[in-house]
Write a protein that holds these residues in place. Structure first.
Motif, PDB file in Angstrom:
ATOM      1  N   ILE A   1       9.364   4.526 -10.830  1.00  0.00           N
ATOM      2  CA  ILE A   1       8.546   3.609 -11.624  1.00  0.00           C
ATOM      3  C   ILE A   1       8.298   2.303 -10.877  1.00  0.00           C
ATOM      4  O   ILE A   1       7.188   1.759 -10.903  1.00  0.00           O
ATOM      5  CB  ILE A   1       9.204   3.347 -12.995  1.00  0.00           C
ATOM      6  CG1 ILE A   1       9.292   4.654 -13.788  1.00  0.00           C
ATOM      7  CG2 ILE A   1       8.447   2.303 -13.785  1.00  0.00           C
ATOM      8  CD1 ILE A   1       7.951   5.300 -14.071  1.00  0.00           C
ATOM      9  N   THR A   2       9.312   1.781 -10.195  1.00  0.00           N
ATOM     10  CA  THR A   2       9.104   0.529  -9.451  1.00  0.00           C
ATOM     11  C   THR A   2       8.136   0.739  -8.287  1.00  0.00           C
ATOM     12  O   THR A   2       7.340  -0.147  -7.971  1.00  0.00           O
ATOM     13  CB  THR A   2      10.444  -0.038  -8.935  1.00  0.00           C
ATOM     14  OG1 THR A   2      11.142   0.965  -8.198  1.00  0.00           O
ATOM     15  CG2 THR A   2      11.311  -0.511 -10.080  1.00  0.00           C
ATOM     16  N   ASP A   3       8.201   1.907  -7.652  1.00  0.00           N
ATOM     17  CA  ASP A   3       7.232   2.209  -6.582  1.00  0.00           C
ATOM     18  C   ASP A   3       5.811   2.273  -7.148  1.00  0.00           C
ATOM     19  O   ASP A   3       4.860   1.797  -6.515  1.00  0.00           O
ATOM     20  CB  ASP A   3       7.581   3.536  -5.906  1.00  0.00           C
ATOM     21  CG  ASP A   3       8.799   3.425  -5.004  1.00  0.00           C
ATOM     22  OD1 ASP A   3       9.222   2.295  -4.719  1.00  0.00           O
ATOM     23  OD2 ASP A   3       9.338   4.473  -4.589  1.00  0.00           O
ATOM     24  N   ALA A   4       5.672   2.870  -8.345  1.00  0.00           N
ATOM     25  CA  ALA A   4       4.356   2.918  -8.986  1.00  0.00           C
ATOM     26  C   ALA A   4       3.873   1.508  -9.328  1.00  0.00           C
ATOM     27  O   ALA A   4       2.682   1.178  -9.177  1.00  0.00           O
ATOM     28  CB  ALA A   4       4.429   3.773 -10.248  1.00  0.00           C
ATOM     29  N   LEU A   5       4.808   0.654  -9.751  1.00  0.00           N
ATOM     30  CA  LEU A   5       4.477  -0.733 -10.087  1.00  0.00           C
ATOM     31  C   LEU A   5       3.939  -1.473  -8.860  1.00  0.00           C
ATOM     32  O   LEU A   5       2.939  -2.203  -8.940  1.00  0.00           O
ATOM     33  CB  LEU A   5       5.729  -1.422 -10.643  1.00  0.00           C
ATOM     34  CG  LEU A   5       5.595  -2.829 -11.217  1.00  0.00           C
ATOM     35  CD1 LEU A   5       4.618  -2.852 -12.385  1.00  0.00           C
ATOM     36  CD2 LEU A   5       6.961  -3.342 -11.659  1.00  0.00           C
ATOM     37  N   HIS A   6       4.581  -1.270  -7.713  1.00  0.00           N
ATOM     38  CA  HIS A   6       4.113  -1.917  -6.481  1.00  0.00           C
ATOM     39  C   HIS A   6       2.795  -1.326  -6.000  1.00  0.00           C
ATOM     40  O   HIS A   6       1.970  -2.041  -5.418  1.00  0.00           O
ATOM     41  CB  HIS A   6       5.181  -1.793  -5.395  1.00  0.00           C
ATOM     42  CG  HIS A   6       6.347  -2.707  -5.603  1.00  0.00           C
ATOM     43  ND1 HIS A   6       6.229  -4.080  -5.662  1.00  0.00           N
ATOM     44  CD2 HIS A   6       7.669  -2.457  -5.780  1.00  0.00           C
ATOM     45  CE1 HIS A   6       7.407  -4.631  -5.875  1.00  0.00           C
ATOM     46  NE2 HIS A   6       8.308  -3.667  -5.948  1.00  0.00           N
ATOM     47  N   ALA A   7       2.609  -0.026  -6.217  1.00  0.00           N
ATOM     48  CA  ALA A   7       1.323   0.587  -5.848  1.00  0.00           C
ATOM     49  C   ALA A   7       0.180  -0.028  -6.662  1.00  0.00           C
ATOM     50  O   ALA A   7      -0.911  -0.278  -6.133  1.00  0.00           O
ATOM     51  CB  ALA A   7       1.392   2.095  -6.064  1.00  0.00           C
ATOM     52  N   ILE A   8       0.418  -0.278  -7.952  1.00  0.00           N
ATOM     53  CA  ILE A   8      -0.586  -0.943  -8.799  1.00  0.00           C
ATOM     54  C   ILE A   8      -0.827  -2.366  -8.291  1.00  0.00           C
ATOM     55  O   ILE A   8      -1.975  -2.828  -8.217  1.00  0.00           O
ATOM     56  CB  ILE A   8      -0.120  -0.952 -10.267  1.00  0.00           C
ATOM     57  CG1 ILE A   8      -0.029   0.474 -10.806  1.00  0.00           C
ATOM     58  CG2 ILE A   8      -1.058  -1.789 -11.130  1.00  0.00           C
ATOM     59  CD1 ILE A   8       0.722   0.598 -12.113  1.00  0.00           C
ATOM     60  N   ARG A   9       0.249  -3.068  -7.952  1.00  0.00           N
ATOM     61  CA  ARG A   9       0.108  -4.443  -7.432  1.00  0.00           C
ATOM     62  C   ARG A   9      -0.768  -4.470  -6.182  1.00  0.00           C
ATOM     63  O   ARG A   9      -1.659  -5.329  -6.048  1.00  0.00           O
ATOM     64  CB  ARG A   9       1.502  -5.012  -7.120  1.00  0.00           C
ATOM     65  CG  ARG A   9       1.481  -6.365  -6.443  1.00  0.00           C
ATOM     66  CD  ARG A   9       2.871  -6.812  -6.028  1.00  0.00           C
ATOM     67  NE  ARG A   9       3.512  -5.893  -5.110  1.00  0.00           N
ATOM     68  CZ  ARG A   9       3.252  -5.850  -3.804  1.00  0.00           C
ATOM     69  NH1 ARG A   9       2.344  -6.651  -3.267  1.00  0.00           N
ATOM     70  NH2 ARG A   9       3.902  -4.998  -3.032  1.00  0.00           N
ATOM     71  N   LYS A  10      -0.517  -3.536  -5.255  1.00  0.00           N
ATOM     72  CA  LYS A  10      -1.313  -3.503  -4.017  1.00  0.00           C
ATOM     73  C   LYS A  10      -2.778  -3.196  -4.316  1.00  0.00           C
ATOM     74  O   LYS A  10      -3.680  -3.758  -3.685  1.00  0.00           O
ATOM     75  CB  LYS A  10      -0.735  -2.451  -3.076  1.00  0.00           C
ATOM     76  CG  LYS A  10       0.618  -2.828  -2.498  1.00  0.00           C
ATOM     77  CD  LYS A  10       1.206  -1.692  -1.670  1.00  0.00           C
ATOM     78  CE  LYS A  10       2.593  -2.043  -1.173  1.00  0.00           C
ATOM     79  NZ  LYS A  10       3.226  -0.923  -0.427  1.00  0.00           N
ATOM     80  N   ARG A  11      -3.021  -2.293  -5.275  1.00  0.00           N
ATOM     81  CA  ARG A  11      -4.410  -1.925  -5.597  1.00  0.00           C
ATOM     82  C   ARG A  11      -5.169  -3.093  -6.213  1.00  0.00           C
ATOM     83  O   ARG A  11      -6.307  -3.374  -5.814  1.00  0.00           O
ATOM     84  CB  ARG A  11      -4.410  -0.728  -6.547  1.00  0.00           C
ATOM     85  CG  ARG A  11      -5.793  -0.343  -7.067  1.00  0.00           C
ATOM     86  CD  ARG A  11      -5.793   1.015  -7.705  1.00  0.00           C
ATOM     87  NE  ARG A  11      -4.889   1.129  -8.829  1.00  0.00           N
ATOM     88  CZ  ARG A  11      -5.165   0.710 -10.071  1.00  0.00           C
ATOM     89  NH1 ARG A  11      -6.330   0.107 -10.345  1.00  0.00           N
ATOM     90  NH2 ARG A  11      -4.290   0.889 -11.041  1.00  0.00           N
TER      91      ARG A  11
END
Length: 411
Positions: A250-260
């Motif tokens: 979930i935290t990796d998904a959170l950072h992926a959203i942040r980068k996008r």
């Protein structure tokens, strides 16, 4: 100090202190003599021996006394056996023949290696490098098997034993080792080459170890090889997906959203979001007022980012407040809620949750994680960097056991 007190301090068997000098150049000289008048023959075991006088005394290094080097002066007594005629010299239990260092000193040298290097240990104790390295290897071969026997005995006698399994890299992306840990007693039980189920089952030492154990639960990440191995050798154990490995999805998904979303933001706002990215991983209830206000500012950058953050917080709440009865049901509802958000990164991250929901929910049957295992893995990685790796596999494993089971030495 009286001589009988010095005898107690030195803790040497079969000898008594005859004289002790004042410190000379930070060195104390202790003259010893055997308590017995005769010693049995090492060949035939006869007690009928004759003393033939003494030769030049031996100088043997012992443990330091009050930051002073200690040199034991031992008489070299010549004897002969009446029965078999063998000529021999007096042997002392605390030092090997012809050695200039006591066994206790060598053992201390090996124990001082934990958290350091060979060079650091020999510099502290003022030893030649080659001698220090040889003594360390000798001490490891006698000390580590006893240490591991103690760790295995603790695991075998433990009620509701919990085992942790995790790998660590020798060469990242290419070569790995796997550690088998006793989470309840806090010790490393075994180090195995590779990280595949077939490699584990081929390892004779590991199969002997696991057949002697009957764990209540096994904690691991979501690697199939670990779960297949646990199913094979521990069919009655509860398989638990490690909480912090699961949170990582979930935290990796959170950072992926942040980068996008950063690509769509003004440069200053995107930099501020990247600068405070670690704030997104922190638990909301651990933030102070200043951090909470900053987080609110960051979450205003995107609705999707805010939804993903509070979705991550719901997972933490599920871990903290669910129980055996409602854990699986609440997890399924959490997954459904995540799918309704319709965020691509979240939907992708939920796939392992759907596949492993039983193992994830099993956390509430036995609330253990691999946090201590990750700590030992960091110790192992530090050891590998300090030693520039070790070519001898056995010495490499022994150094790992010494590093990770140092608490057993103090027990």
């Amino acid at each position: 100090m009286h001589l009988h007190d010095i005898n107690t301090l030195l803790n040497l068997q079969g000898v008594t202190v005859k004289n002790i000098s004042e410190p000379i150049d930070h060195t104390v000289y202790v003259t010893l003599e055997p308590i017995d008048s005769h010693q049995p023959c090492p060949s035939c075991g006869s007690v009928h021996t004759i003393r033939r006088g003494t030769s030049k005394s031996r100088h043997v290094r012992h443990l330091d006394i009050w930051e002073n080097h200690t040199l034991l002066i031992l008489p070299t007594i010549r004897l002969s056996c009446k029965c078999c005629g063998l000529n021999f010299t007096w042997s002392y239990s605390f030092v090997e023949p012809k050695s200039r260092y006591t066994n206790a000193f060598k053992e201390k040298l090996a124990k001082s290696l934990s958290g350091g290097t060979v060079k650091h240990s020999i510099t502290l104790l003022n030893l030649p490098y080659t001698s220090g390295e040889r003594f360390i290897k000798q001490a490891l071969f006698s000390l580590i098997p006893l240490l591991q026997e103690q760790a295995h005995a603790q695991a075998q006698n433990c009620q509701k034993l919990v085992i942790g399994i995790d790998d660590f890299a020798i060469r990242k992306g290419h070569t790995y080792n796997t550690g088998i840990h006793d989470l309840r007693n806090g010790s490393l039980l075994s180090v195995v080459k590779g990280r595949k189920c077939e490699e584990f089952l081929r390892n004779e030492n590991l199969t002997q170890l696991v057949h002697s154990l009957s764990p209540f639960a096994v904690v691991m990440d979501l690697a199939k090889s670990y779960h297949n191995f646990a199913k094979e050798v521990f069919p009655n154990a509860i398989r638990i997906a490690d909480r912090f490995h699961v949170n990582r999805y979930i935290t990796d998904a959170l950072h992926a959203i942040r980068k996008r979303i950063s690509k769509t933001l003004p440069i200053r706002q995107a930099k501020e979001l990247k600068k405070n990215k670690n704030l997104l991983e922190r638990r909301n209830d651990s933030l102070n007022e200043k951090e909470r206000l900053l987080l609110e500012t960051l979450l205003k950058c995107s609705t999707e980012l805010a939804q993903a953050y509070w979705f991550k917080e719901k997972l933490i709440e599920w871990y903290d407040y669910s129980n055996q009865r409602n854990g699986l049901n609440l997890l399924e509802k959490w997954i459904e809620f995540g799918e309704q958000l319709n965020i691509p990164e979240i939907i992708q991250a939920l796939k392992p949750f759907k596949n492993w929901k039983v193992e994830i929910a099993n956390y509430h049957l036995c609330r253990f994680t691999n946090a201590s295992v990750e700590g030992r893995n960091n110790k192992i990685k530090a050891l590998q960097r300090r030693s520039y790796f070790l070519r001898n596999r056995q010495i490499y494993e022994y150094r790992i056991y010494l590093e990770c089971n140092s608490e057993l030495l103090a027990a």
